[in-house]
Motif scaffolding. Structure first.
Motif, PDB file in Angstrom:
ATOM      1  N   ILE A  83       0.879  -1.168   0.000  1.00 39.05           N
ATOM      2  CA  ILE A  83       0.000   0.000   0.000  1.00 39.05           C
ATOM      3  C   ILE A  83       0.914   1.215   0.000  1.00 39.05           C
ATOM      4  O   ILE A  83       1.655   1.443   0.965  1.00 39.05           O
ATOM      5  CB  ILE A  83      -0.918   0.005   1.236  1.00 39.05           C
ATOM      6  CG1 ILE A  83      -1.857  -1.220   1.209  1.00 39.05           C
ATOM      7  CG2 ILE A  83      -1.715   1.305   1.321  1.00 39.05           C
ATOM      8  CD1 ILE A  83      -2.806  -1.272   0.029  1.00 39.05           C
ATOM      9  N   THR A  97      -1.689   4.168  -3.970  1.00 40.74           N
ATOM     10  CA  THR A  97      -1.639   3.108  -4.971  1.00 40.74           C
ATOM     11  C   THR A  97      -1.376   1.758  -4.319  1.00 40.74           C
ATOM     12  O   THR A  97      -0.956   1.676  -3.157  1.00 40.74           O
ATOM     13  CB  THR A  97      -0.549   3.375  -6.029  1.00 40.74           C
ATOM     14  OG1 THR A  97       0.724   3.488  -5.367  1.00 40.74           O
ATOM     15  CG2 THR A  97      -0.821   4.656  -6.794  1.00 40.74           C
ATOM     16  N   ILE A  98      -1.609   0.707  -5.095  1.00 43.06           N
ATOM     17  CA  ILE A  98      -1.287  -0.653  -4.647  1.00 43.06           C
ATOM     18  C   ILE A  98      -0.389  -1.298  -5.691  1.00 43.06           C
ATOM     19  O   ILE A  98      -0.554  -1.072  -6.894  1.00 43.06           O
ATOM     20  CB  ILE A  98      -2.571  -1.488  -4.419  1.00 43.06           C
ATOM     21  CG1 ILE A  98      -2.223  -2.850  -3.808  1.00 43.06           C
ATOM     22  CG2 ILE A  98      -3.397  -1.622  -5.696  1.00 43.06           C
ATOM     23  CD1 ILE A  98      -3.431  -3.638  -3.320  1.00 43.06           C
ATOM     24  N   CYS A 116      -4.836  -8.985  -2.067  1.00 39.09           N
ATOM     25  CA  CYS A 116      -5.118  -7.583  -2.373  1.00 39.09           C
ATOM     26  C   CYS A 116      -6.408  -7.098  -1.723  1.00 39.09           C
ATOM     27  O   CYS A 116      -6.494  -5.941  -1.313  1.00 39.09           O
ATOM     28  CB  CYS A 116      -5.166  -7.369  -3.883  1.00 39.09           C
ATOM     29  SG  CYS A 116      -3.548  -7.381  -4.675  1.00 39.09           S
ATOM     30  N   LEU A 120      -6.284  -3.913   0.580  1.00 42.57           N
ATOM     31  CA  LEU A 120      -7.099  -2.736   0.247  1.00 42.57           C
ATOM     32  C   LEU A 120      -8.072  -2.383   1.360  1.00 42.57           C
ATOM     33  O   LEU A 120      -8.332  -1.203   1.612  1.00 42.57           O
ATOM     34  CB  LEU A 120      -7.832  -2.967  -1.077  1.00 42.57           C
ATOM     35  CG  LEU A 120      -6.949  -2.830  -2.316  1.00 42.57           C
ATOM     36  CD1 LEU A 120      -7.610  -3.467  -3.535  1.00 42.57           C
ATOM     37  CD2 LEU A 120      -6.615  -1.361  -2.594  1.00 42.57           C
ATOM     38  N   HIS A 121      -8.620  -3.373   2.058  1.00 44.90           N
ATOM     39  CA  HIS A 121      -9.426  -3.064   3.247  1.00 44.90           C
ATOM     40  C   HIS A 121      -8.579  -2.260   4.238  1.00 44.90           C
ATOM     41  O   HIS A 121      -9.015  -1.250   4.781  1.00 44.90           O
ATOM     42  CB  HIS A 121      -9.933  -4.346   3.910  1.00 44.90           C
ATOM     43  CG  HIS A 121     -11.177  -4.897   3.292  1.00 44.90           C
ATOM     44  ND1 HIS A 121     -11.308  -6.220   2.955  1.00 44.90           N
ATOM     45  CD2 HIS A 121     -12.352  -4.309   2.936  1.00 44.90           C
ATOM     46  CE1 HIS A 121     -12.506  -6.425   2.425  1.00 44.90           C
ATOM     47  NE2 HIS A 121     -13.150  -5.279   2.403  1.00 44.90           N
ATOM     48  N   GLY A 123      -5.831  -0.580   3.507  1.00 46.06           N
ATOM     49  CA  GLY A 123      -5.451   0.693   2.903  1.00 46.06           C
ATOM     50  C   GLY A 123      -6.558   1.722   2.926  1.00 46.06           C
ATOM     51  O   GLY A 123      -6.323   2.888   3.266  1.00 46.06           O
ATOM     52  N   PHE A 124      -7.767   1.328   2.582  1.00 41.47           N
ATOM     53  CA  PHE A 124      -8.888   2.270   2.631  1.00 41.47           C
ATOM     54  C   PHE A 124      -9.138   2.735   4.063  1.00 41.47           C
ATOM     55  O   PHE A 124      -9.465   3.897   4.303  1.00 41.47           O
ATOM     56  CB  PHE A 124     -10.156   1.637   2.053  1.00 41.47           C
ATOM     57  CG  PHE A 124     -10.294   1.783   0.561  1.00 41.47           C
ATOM     58  CD1 PHE A 124     -10.418   3.035  -0.026  1.00 41.47           C
ATOM     59  CD2 PHE A 124     -10.313   0.664  -0.266  1.00 41.47           C
ATOM     60  CE1 PHE A 124     -10.556   3.185  -1.406  1.00 41.47           C
ATOM     61  CE2 PHE A 124     -10.463   0.795  -1.646  1.00 41.47           C
ATOM     62  CZ  PHE A 124     -10.574   2.054  -2.212  1.00 41.47           C
ATOM     63  N   PHE A 132      -8.396   4.339  -4.849  1.00 43.37           N
ATOM     64  CA  PHE A 132      -7.047   3.805  -4.967  1.00 43.37           C
ATOM     65  C   PHE A 132      -6.700   3.719  -6.449  1.00 43.37           C
ATOM     66  O   PHE A 132      -7.585   3.580  -7.300  1.00 43.37           O
ATOM     67  CB  PHE A 132      -6.936   2.408  -4.346  1.00 43.37           C
ATOM     68  CG  PHE A 132      -6.220   2.383  -3.034  1.00 43.37           C
ATOM     69  CD1 PHE A 132      -4.867   2.091  -2.964  1.00 43.37           C
ATOM     70  CD2 PHE A 132      -6.897   2.673  -1.855  1.00 43.37           C
ATOM     71  CE1 PHE A 132      -4.203   2.091  -1.752  1.00 43.37           C
ATOM     72  CE2 PHE A 132      -6.242   2.666  -0.640  1.00 43.37           C
ATOM     73  CZ  PHE A 132      -4.884   2.370  -0.581  1.00 43.37           C
ATOM     74  N   LEU A 150     -10.770  -7.078  -8.573  1.00 46.59           N
ATOM     75  CA  LEU A 150     -10.806  -6.234  -7.377  1.00 46.59           C
ATOM     76  C   LEU A 150     -11.765  -5.062  -7.541  1.00 46.59           C
ATOM     77  O   LEU A 150     -12.172  -4.462  -6.548  1.00 46.59           O
ATOM     78  CB  LEU A 150      -9.403  -5.708  -7.068  1.00 46.59           C
ATOM     79  CG  LEU A 150      -8.378  -6.771  -6.653  1.00 46.59           C
ATOM     80  CD1 LEU A 150      -6.970  -6.199  -6.687  1.00 46.59           C
ATOM     81  CD2 LEU A 150      -8.708  -7.319  -5.267  1.00 46.59           C
ATOM     82  N   ARG A 178     -13.784   3.676  -3.777  1.00 48.93           N
ATOM     83  CA  ARG A 178     -14.091   2.952  -2.542  1.00 48.93           C
ATOM     84  C   ARG A 178     -15.473   2.307  -2.588  1.00 48.93           C
ATOM     85  O   ARG A 178     -15.642   1.164  -2.150  1.00 48.93           O
ATOM     86  CB  ARG A 178     -14.005   3.930  -1.361  1.00 48.93           C
ATOM     87  CG  ARG A 178     -14.228   3.271  -0.007  1.00 48.93           C
ATOM     88  CD  ARG A 178     -14.220   4.295   1.122  1.00 48.93           C
ATOM     89  NE  ARG A 178     -14.268   3.608   2.402  1.00 48.93           N
ATOM     90  CZ  ARG A 178     -13.369   3.749   3.351  1.00 48.93           C
ATOM     91  NH1 ARG A 178     -12.345   4.559   3.175  1.00 48.93           N
ATOM     92  NH2 ARG A 178     -13.481   3.081   4.478  1.00 48.93           N
ATOM     93  N   PHE A 181     -15.363  -0.900  -4.609  1.00 46.71           N
ATOM     94  CA  PHE A 181     -14.632  -1.933  -3.877  1.00 46.71           C
ATOM     95  C   PHE A 181     -15.493  -2.516  -2.763  1.00 46.71           C
ATOM     96  O   PHE A 181     -15.588  -3.740  -2.598  1.00 46.71           O
ATOM     97  CB  PHE A 181     -13.334  -1.359  -3.303  1.00 46.71           C
ATOM     98  CG  PHE A 181     -12.591  -2.325  -2.416  1.00 46.71           C
ATOM     99  CD1 PHE A 181     -11.927  -3.414  -2.950  1.00 46.71           C
ATOM    100  CD2 PHE A 181     -12.565  -2.148  -1.043  1.00 46.71           C
ATOM    101  CE1 PHE A 181     -11.248  -4.312  -2.136  1.00 46.71           C
ATOM    102  CE2 PHE A 181     -11.886  -3.037  -0.221  1.00 46.71           C
ATOM    103  CZ  PHE A 181     -11.228  -4.121  -0.770  1.00 46.71           C
TER     104      PHE A 181
END
Length: 196
Positions: A83, A97-98, A116, A120-121, A123-124, A132, A150, A178, A181
């Protein structure tokens, strides 16, 4: 407190450690089929670069730094997912970014999507952002498929110099709102729960 160990159905995402170096070198850094899709790796590989990555990754602050997770399956390192703080993507400098990679033997089992989603959970939840971004080689169809699973969608193109290929390579920039996602994979704060 912000957790740095995430458990999924089959995987564990955790901080990199100094004793990951040998395995990291074996399955990632020195494998051309992995390195060729990553713009920043020198080819032929240089051990000092791998050592520098592990040292930096091991010292990363999850609250303030770009944070690389080691991906473990059955107690063994199989890849990484990072992340990255806003600023990595010059075309959209305001977006986090990822980035990710997975060893050849671990591919084709759905591990990358699973890892991922968890990252991402996280990261958000950490970034409290609405979008993202990711960047992928235009010819890396497997990675594009992962990003689409994703919820990412194309948002532009760019050129990046690839150190292993020693030439500019066309990349597709992809965005993940978001709300899209979370519609696909659940609310980030709920999924992270007490771990935050």
């Amino acid at each position: 407190m912000l957790t740095t160990t995430l458990d999924t159905q089959r995987l564990q995402l955790r901080p990199f450690q100094s004793d990951d170096l040998a395995r990291f070198w074996e399955i990632g850094h020195s494998d051309y089929e992995i390195a060729r899709w990553l713009t920043g790796l020198t080819w032929p590989p240089i051990m000092m670069e791998a050592e520098a990555f592990i040292e930096k990754a091991s010292a990363a602050n999850p609250k303030t730094d770009s944070f690389p997770f080691a991906i473990e399956f059955d107690g063994q390192l199989v890849g990484g997912v990072e992340i990255e703080k806003p600023g990595d993507l010059k075309e959209f400098p305001e977006l986090p970014t990822i980035g990710y990679w997975l060893s050849q033997k671990a591919q084709g089992q759905g591990f990358m999507v699973e890892a991922c989603v968890a990252a991402l959970h996280w990261g958000f939840s950490r970034e409290a952002c609405d979008v993202f971004a990711a960047r992928v080689f235009a010819t890396n169809y497997s990675s594009q498929k992962t990003l689409k699973k994703l919820g990412f969608e194309p948002a532009g193109v760019c050129l990046r110099y690839s150190k292993p290929l020693q030439q500019d390579v066309e990349n597709i920039i992809m965005h993940l709102p978001r709300d899209r996602f979370e519609a696909l994979h659940g609310d980030a704060h709920v999924m992270m729960g007490a771990a935050l």
